[in-house]
Design a protein around this motif. Structure first.
Motif, PDB file in Angstrom:
ATOM      1  N   UNK A  27       0.835  -1.208   0.000  1.00  0.00           N
ATOM      2  CA  UNK A  27       0.000   0.000   0.000  1.00  0.00           C
ATOM      3  C   UNK A  27       0.868   1.256   0.000  1.00  0.00           C
ATOM      4  N   UNK A  28       1.935   1.220   0.763  1.00  0.00           N
ATOM      5  CA  UNK A  28       2.867   2.344   0.812  1.00  0.00           C
ATOM      6  C   UNK A  28       3.496   2.584  -0.560  1.00  0.00           C
ATOM      7  N   UNK A  29       3.885   1.517  -1.221  1.00  0.00           N
ATOM      8  CA  UNK A  29       4.500   1.654  -2.545  1.00  0.00           C
ATOM      9  C   UNK A  29       3.482   2.161  -3.571  1.00  0.00           C
ATOM     10  N   UNK A  30       2.230   1.804  -3.374  1.00  0.00           N
ATOM     11  CA  UNK A  30       1.177   2.293  -4.261  1.00  0.00           C
ATOM     12  C   UNK A  30       1.019   3.809  -4.143  1.00  0.00           C
ATOM     13  N   UNK A  31       1.277   4.340  -2.954  1.00  0.00           N
ATOM     14  CA  UNK A  31       1.147   5.778  -2.692  1.00  0.00           C
ATOM     15  C   UNK A  31       2.478   6.533  -2.783  1.00  0.00           C
ATOM     16  N   UNK A  32       3.557   5.850  -3.105  1.00  0.00           N
ATOM     17  CA  UNK A  32       4.880   6.477  -3.021  1.00  0.00           C
ATOM     18  C   UNK A  32       4.981   7.751  -3.857  1.00  0.00           C
TER      19      UNK A  32
END
Length: 150
Positions: free
Chosen positions: A68-73
């Motif tokens: 999820x974090x990488x999706x929002x990076x």
């Protein structure tokens, strides 16, 4: 994913740049009152969304928060850019960045191309020293070199 988790004291850790690309708030928390931010991309750079997100999510299925974090990076990166620009306007930070987008890929291996980019960075650093150092730190370069205090 480029980097691999590192185990330390029983916990897994990854590159902190995922959550905080430029940890300027940590510098202020640690007592800095002014910060020099050196960017490797020009100021107008917009980090794109990850193209291979479905593959990343599959690979990180055991770590859904990380996926999820990488999706929002790309959003986190933009927010971080805005934060350092705010600090710059407040006189708390100065940003040194390439004037134009770099003409190399992030995984460039050609020594000549890398040297060209390096030399461009050295020139930008020299411009900073000549034009902005004294104004930003309110001390001359010579004074700094002699006294080592800012």
């Amino acid at each position: 994913m480029i980097s691999h988790p590192v185990k330390y004291k029983g916990q897994l850790y990854l590159d902190g740049g995922l959550t905080t690309p430029i940890p300027i708030d940590k510098a202020f928390e640690d007592g800095c009152d002014k910060v020099i931010v050196v960017l490797t991309r020009d100021r107008k750079y917009n980090k794109p969304k990850l193209k291979c997100l479905p593959l990343i999510k599959l690979r990180l299925r055991e770590f859904p928060k990380l996926a999820s974090l990488m999706e929002r990076h790309h959003v986190i990166y933009k927010e971080n850019q805005q934060k350092i620009e705010k600090y710059e306007k407040e006189g708390k930070a100065i940003i040194i960045a390439p004037k134009m987008p770099l003409k190399i890929d992030r995984f460039e291996k050609n020594p000549d191309k890398l040297m060209d980019v390096y030399e461009e960075g050295v020139k930008d650093g020299e411009i900073f020293l000549k034009e902005k150092f004294e104004k930003f730190f309110k001390i001359s370069i010579e004074e700094y070199q002699n006294n080592k205090k800012i």
